[in-house]
Design a protein around this motif. Structure first.
Motif, PDB file in Angstrom:
ATOM      1  N   PHE A 143       0.806  -1.214   0.000  1.00 36.89           N
ATOM      2  CA  PHE A 143       0.000   0.000   0.000  1.00 36.89           C
ATOM      3  C   PHE A 143       0.843   1.270   0.000  1.00 36.89           C
ATOM      4  CE2 PHE A 143      -3.124  -3.005   1.827  1.00 36.89           C
ATOM      5  CZ  PHE A 143      -4.100  -2.854   0.855  1.00 36.89           C
ATOM      6  N   LEU A 144       2.103   1.178   0.313  1.00 40.54           N
ATOM      7  CA  LEU A 144       2.974   2.343   0.374  1.00 40.54           C
ATOM      8  C   LEU A 144       3.064   3.096  -0.961  1.00 40.54           C
ATOM      9  CD1 LEU A 144       4.790   4.012   2.192  1.00 40.54           C
ATOM     10  CD2 LEU A 144       6.692   2.532   1.519  1.00 40.54           C
ATOM     11  N   PRO A 145       3.239   2.435  -2.112  1.00 40.82           N
ATOM     12  CA  PRO A 145       3.264   3.185  -3.377  1.00 40.82           C
ATOM     13  C   PRO A 145       1.948   3.914  -3.670  1.00 40.82           C
ATOM     14  CG  PRO A 145       4.179   1.000  -3.702  1.00 40.82           C
ATOM     15  CD  PRO A 145       3.603   1.033  -2.314  1.00 40.82           C
ATOM     16  N   ILE A 146       0.829   3.315  -3.307  1.00 45.58           N
ATOM     17  CA  ILE A 146      -0.465   3.961  -3.535  1.00 45.58           C
ATOM     18  C   ILE A 146      -0.582   5.215  -2.688  1.00 45.58           C
ATOM     19  CG2 ILE A 146      -2.968   3.684  -3.274  1.00 45.58           C
ATOM     20  CD1 ILE A 146      -2.521   0.700  -3.941  1.00 45.58           C
ATOM     21  N   VAL A 147      -0.147   5.147  -1.442  1.00 43.58           N
ATOM     22  CA  VAL A 147      -0.177   6.316  -0.557  1.00 43.58           C
ATOM     23  C   VAL A 147       0.754   7.405  -1.091  1.00 43.58           C
ATOM     24  CG1 VAL A 147       0.371   7.119   1.771  1.00 43.58           C
ATOM     25  CG2 VAL A 147      -0.862   4.972   1.453  1.00 43.58           C
ATOM     26  N   LEU A 148       1.928   7.021  -1.563  1.00 37.38           N
ATOM     27  CA  LEU A 148       2.869   7.996  -2.122  1.00 37.38           C
ATOM     28  C   LEU A 148       2.312   8.665  -3.380  1.00 37.38           C
ATOM     29  CD1 LEU A 148       6.283   6.169  -1.661  1.00 37.38           C
ATOM     30  CD2 LEU A 148       5.450   8.184  -0.430  1.00 37.38           C
ATOM     31  N   GLY A 203      -0.278  11.187  -2.346  1.00 38.42           N
ATOM     32  CA  GLY A 203       0.375  12.373  -1.788  1.00 38.42           C
ATOM     33  C   GLY A 203       0.944  13.273  -2.868  1.00 38.42           C
ATOM     34  N   ILE A 204       1.574  12.681  -3.870  1.00 42.46           N
ATOM     35  CA  ILE A 204       2.139  13.460  -4.978  1.00 42.46           C
ATOM     36  C   ILE A 204       1.032  14.142  -5.765  1.00 42.46           C
ATOM     37  CG2 ILE A 204       3.352  13.244  -7.181  1.00 42.46           C
ATOM     38  CD1 ILE A 204       5.068  11.049  -5.813  1.00 42.46           C
ATOM     39  N   VAL A 205      -0.038  13.439  -6.066  1.00 43.91           N
ATOM     40  CA  VAL A 205      -1.168  14.025  -6.809  1.00 43.91           C
ATOM     41  C   VAL A 205      -1.781  15.173  -6.014  1.00 43.91           C
ATOM     42  CG1 VAL A 205      -3.521  13.570  -7.611  1.00 43.91           C
ATOM     43  CG2 VAL A 205      -1.679  12.002  -8.183  1.00 43.91           C
ATOM     44  N   TYR A 206      -1.908  14.996  -4.706  1.00 41.69           N
ATOM     45  CA  TYR A 206      -2.489  16.047  -3.885  1.00 41.69           C
ATOM     46  C   TYR A 206      -1.641  17.315  -3.945  1.00 41.69           C
ATOM     47  CZ  TYR A 206      -4.031  18.719   0.137  1.00 41.69           C
ATOM     48  OH  TYR A 206      -4.475  19.733   0.938  1.00 41.69           O
ATOM     49  N   PHE A 207      -0.334  17.190  -3.748  1.00 40.51           N
ATOM     50  CA  PHE A 207       0.518  18.376  -3.699  1.00 40.51           C
ATOM     51  C   PHE A 207       0.804  18.985  -5.064  1.00 40.51           C
ATOM     52  CE2 PHE A 207       1.516  16.783   0.559  1.00 40.51           C
ATOM     53  CZ  PHE A 207       1.342  17.958   1.269  1.00 40.51           C
TER      54      PHE A 207
END
Length: 107
Positions: A21-26, A29-33
């Motif tokens: 799940f770590l790549p999905i969370v990353l 986060g990138i899309v959000y910022f």
């Protein structure tokens, strides 16, 4: 004898599950910022610009029309004079840019 290898393989499964799940969370986060947060900032700036409109401001509508604000109405409309005698009602949120601001009236 067959049970022991099965337990050994299942023991590391919990750590591997979190790692998946770590790549999905990353990515989120990138899309959000990079996309969501800047868009929210632009919307906030546009809303402040529209709320600060007053009589005499020269504006550009999203349709590309340039005119002077004649009247700011309360129901999210403004009246814009495109040329002498040509007045149109415009929804405030369709103002794309303020070209020149008028000075506030001094008391």
């Amino acid at each position: 004898m067959f049970v022991t290898p099965a337990y050994a393989q299942a023991a590391g499964g919990a750590v591997a599950g979190i790692g998946q799940f770590l790549p999905i969370v990353l990515i989120f986060g990138i899309v959000y910022f990079l996309m969501i947060r800047p868009q929210q900032k632009r919307v906030k700036e546009h809303k402040a610009m529209v709320e600060a409109l007053r009589r005499g401001d020269v504006v550009v509508t999203q349709g590309g029309l340039i005119g002077k604000v004649i009247k700011v109405k309360e129901d999210n409309e403004i009246e814009v004079e495109l040329s002498e005698g040509v007045k149109v009602r415009v929804v405030q949120s369709t103002i794309a840019q303020v070209i020149s601001k008028t000075e506030p009236a001094k008391d």
